[in-house]
Scaffold this motif. Structure first.
Motif, PDB file in Angstrom:
ATOM      1  N   LEU A 139      -9.141  -3.060  12.285  1.00  0.00           N
ATOM      2  CA  LEU A 139     -10.387  -2.711  12.956  1.00  0.00           C
ATOM      3  C   LEU A 139     -10.828  -1.270  12.697  1.00  0.00           C
ATOM      4  CD1 LEU A 139      -9.809  -4.491  16.381  1.00  0.00           C
ATOM      5  CD2 LEU A 139     -11.144  -5.291  14.422  1.00  0.00           C
ATOM      6  N   GLU A 140      -9.897  -0.346  12.694  1.00  0.00           N
ATOM      7  CA  GLU A 140     -10.266   1.064  12.592  1.00  0.00           C
ATOM      8  C   GLU A 140     -10.681   1.484  11.189  1.00  0.00           C
ATOM      9  OE1 GLU A 140      -7.404   3.689  14.316  1.00  0.00           O
ATOM     10  OE2 GLU A 140      -7.158   2.407  16.075  1.00  0.00           O
ATOM     11  N   ASP A 141      -9.957   1.041  10.183  1.00  0.00           N
ATOM     12  CA  ASP A 141     -10.264   1.480   8.817  1.00  0.00           C
ATOM     13  C   ASP A 141     -10.465   0.301   7.872  1.00  0.00           C
ATOM     14  OD1 ASP A 141      -7.665   0.667   8.802  1.00  0.00           O
ATOM     15  OD2 ASP A 141      -6.869   2.446   7.826  1.00  0.00           O
ATOM     16  N   GLY A 142     -10.852  -0.831   8.393  1.00  0.00           N
ATOM     17  CA  GLY A 142     -11.025  -2.049   7.606  1.00  0.00           C
ATOM     18  C   GLY A 142     -12.489  -2.359   7.389  1.00  0.00           C
ATOM     19  N   PRO A 143     -12.799  -3.588   7.203  1.00  0.00           N
ATOM     20  CA  PRO A 143     -12.035  -4.784   7.535  1.00  0.00           C
ATOM     21  C   PRO A 143     -10.961  -5.152   6.509  1.00  0.00           C
ATOM     22  CG  PRO A 143     -14.149  -5.425   6.644  1.00  0.00           C
ATOM     23  CD  PRO A 143     -14.149  -3.923   6.731  1.00  0.00           C
ATOM     24  N   ILE A 144     -11.020  -4.573   5.322  1.00  0.00           N
ATOM     25  CA  ILE A 144      -9.982  -4.845   4.328  1.00  0.00           C
ATOM     26  C   ILE A 144      -9.543  -3.552   3.669  1.00  0.00           C
ATOM     27  CG2 ILE A 144     -10.628  -7.240   3.832  1.00  0.00           C
ATOM     28  CD1 ILE A 144     -12.168  -6.257   1.385  1.00  0.00           C
ATOM     29  N   HIS A 145      -8.330  -3.574   3.133  1.00  0.00           N
ATOM     30  CA  HIS A 145      -7.794  -2.494   2.308  1.00  0.00           C
ATOM     31  C   HIS A 145      -7.539  -3.082   0.929  1.00  0.00           C
ATOM     32  CE1 HIS A 145      -5.821  -0.375   6.022  1.00  0.00           C
ATOM     33  NE2 HIS A 145      -7.134  -0.403   6.093  1.00  0.00           N
ATOM     34  N   ALA A 146      -7.671  -2.287  -0.106  1.00  0.00           N
ATOM     35  CA  ALA A 146      -7.415  -2.763  -1.464  1.00  0.00           C
ATOM     36  C   ALA A 146      -6.198  -2.042  -2.026  1.00  0.00           C
ATOM     37  CB  ALA A 146      -8.626  -2.533  -2.361  1.00  0.00           C
ATOM     38  N   TYR A 147      -5.264  -2.846  -2.538  1.00  0.00           N
ATOM     39  CA  TYR A 147      -4.022  -2.334  -3.123  1.00  0.00           C
ATOM     40  C   TYR A 147      -3.934  -2.762  -4.584  1.00  0.00           C
ATOM     41  CZ  TYR A 147      -2.453  -2.037   1.764  1.00  0.00           C
ATOM     42  OH  TYR A 147      -2.337  -1.754   3.097  1.00  0.00           O
ATOM     43  N   TYR A 148      -3.444  -1.867  -5.436  1.00  0.00           N
ATOM     44  CA  TYR A 148      -3.141  -2.259  -6.806  1.00  0.00           C
ATOM     45  C   TYR A 148      -1.955  -3.210  -6.794  1.00  0.00           C
ATOM     46  CZ  TYR A 148      -6.312   1.326  -8.500  1.00  0.00           C
ATOM     47  OH  TYR A 148      -7.425   2.069  -8.761  1.00  0.00           O
ATOM     48  N   ASN A 153      -0.555   2.400  -4.869  1.00  0.00           N
ATOM     49  CA  ASN A 153      -1.299   3.014  -3.766  1.00  0.00           C
ATOM     50  C   ASN A 153      -0.957   2.373  -2.416  1.00  0.00           C
ATOM     51  OD1 ASN A 153      -2.667   0.561  -4.166  1.00  0.00           O
ATOM     52  ND2 ASN A 153      -4.638   1.444  -3.630  1.00  0.00           N
ATOM     53  N   LYS A 154       0.239   1.802  -2.301  1.00  0.00           N
ATOM     54  CA  LYS A 154       0.575   1.093  -1.057  1.00  0.00           C
ATOM     55  C   LYS A 154       0.625   2.020   0.156  1.00  0.00           C
ATOM     56  CE  LYS A 154       5.607   0.925  -1.544  1.00  0.00           C
ATOM     57  NZ  LYS A 154       6.740   0.023  -1.696  1.00  0.00           N
ATOM     58  N   LEU A 155       0.872   3.288  -0.043  1.00  0.00           N
ATOM     59  CA  LEU A 155       0.862   4.228   1.075  1.00  0.00           C
ATOM     60  C   LEU A 155      -0.526   4.807   1.335  1.00  0.00           C
ATOM     61  CD1 LEU A 155       4.201   6.109   0.348  1.00  0.00           C
ATOM     62  CD2 LEU A 155       3.794   4.211   1.939  1.00  0.00           C
ATOM     63  N   ASN A 156      -1.409   4.667   0.352  1.00  0.00           N
ATOM     64  CA  ASN A 156      -2.757   5.213   0.473  1.00  0.00           C
ATOM     65  C   ASN A 156      -3.765   4.240  -0.156  1.00  0.00           C
ATOM     66  OD1 ASN A 156      -4.754   7.027   1.078  1.00  0.00           O
ATOM     67  ND2 ASN A 156      -4.441   8.258  -0.751  1.00  0.00           N
ATOM     68  N   PRO A 157      -3.971   3.070   0.466  1.00  0.00           N
ATOM     69  CA  PRO A 157      -4.878   2.078  -0.112  1.00  0.00           C
ATOM     70  C   PRO A 157      -6.338   2.502   0.004  1.00  0.00           C
ATOM     71  CG  PRO A 157      -4.196   1.365   2.047  1.00  0.00           C
ATOM     72  CD  PRO A 157      -3.417   2.614   1.736  1.00  0.00           C
ATOM     73  N   ILE A 158      -7.201   1.781  -0.684  1.00  0.00           N
ATOM     74  CA  ILE A 158      -8.641   1.980  -0.539  1.00  0.00           C
ATOM     75  C   ILE A 158      -9.022   1.343   0.800  1.00  0.00           C
ATOM     76  CG2 ILE A 158     -10.910   1.485  -1.510  1.00  0.00           C
ATOM     77  CD1 ILE A 158      -9.443   1.122  -4.250  1.00  0.00           C
TER      78      ILE A 158
END
Length: 167
Positions: A139-148, A153-158
């Motif tokens: 909810l706060e930084d989504g609705p989705i995150h993108a990972y390679y 970038n698992k610690l710092n996704p888009i």
């Protein structure tokens, strides 16, 4: 915050993504273990993994005998708890495939609240879209995150992705 993300741009079909329903999708992956266990799969790796799993199953049956349905209750309970508390993602590839990028499409742009992040379409096809963390929607930084796919970038996704545009 809007929880719907659109795939649009240089595609034949505009696709609407609703991360809220992905929890029921069998293609979801557990992000707590995915990057350690699933480097970019090739057909040889898939065959090897299948062979390994079948071998484990046969070995278990030889040692312990066949396991019959009474154990399924505990397995279902474990799966339910995993869904309620898990951190999950899903591959972007099938959604891009359904959108049918046109032949001249070269990049995918993740439009976030603050910036546009441009990635080659070949890399984007293998990306994982995170949609829940510890059983809760992003909810706060989504609705989705993108990972390679390789987890670099698992610690710092888009994060804060609002739309996905194919160009």
């Amino acid at each position: 915050m809007e929880s719907i993300v659109i795939i649009k741009g240089n595609v034949k079909h505009v696709i609407t993504l609703d991360p809220g329903v992905w929890i029921f999708d069998d293609r979801k992956v557990d992000l707590t273990t995915y990057f350690d266990q699933h480097p970019l799969d090739t057909k040889d790796d898939q065959l090897e993994a299948y062979t390994r799993e079948v071998s484990k199953h046969w070995e278990r049956e030889i040692r312990e005998g066949a396991i019959y349905p009474p154990t399924l209750k505990t397995e279902r309970k474990f799966e339910k708890e995993k869904v309620l508390n898990g951190t999950f993602g899903i591959s972007l590839g099938p959604f891009l495939k359904n959108a049918e990028p046109k032949e001249d499409a070269k990049f995918v742009v993740f439009q976030t609240q603050k910036e546009a992040i441009k990635i080659p379409i070949t890399d984007a096809e293998n990306m994982i879209l995170g949609f829940s963390k510890s059983g809760k929607p992003l909810l706060e930084d989504g609705p989705i995150h993108a990972y390679y796919h390789d987890g670099r970038n698992k610690l710092n996704p888009i994060t804060h992705i609002r739309e996905i545009k194919v160009i």
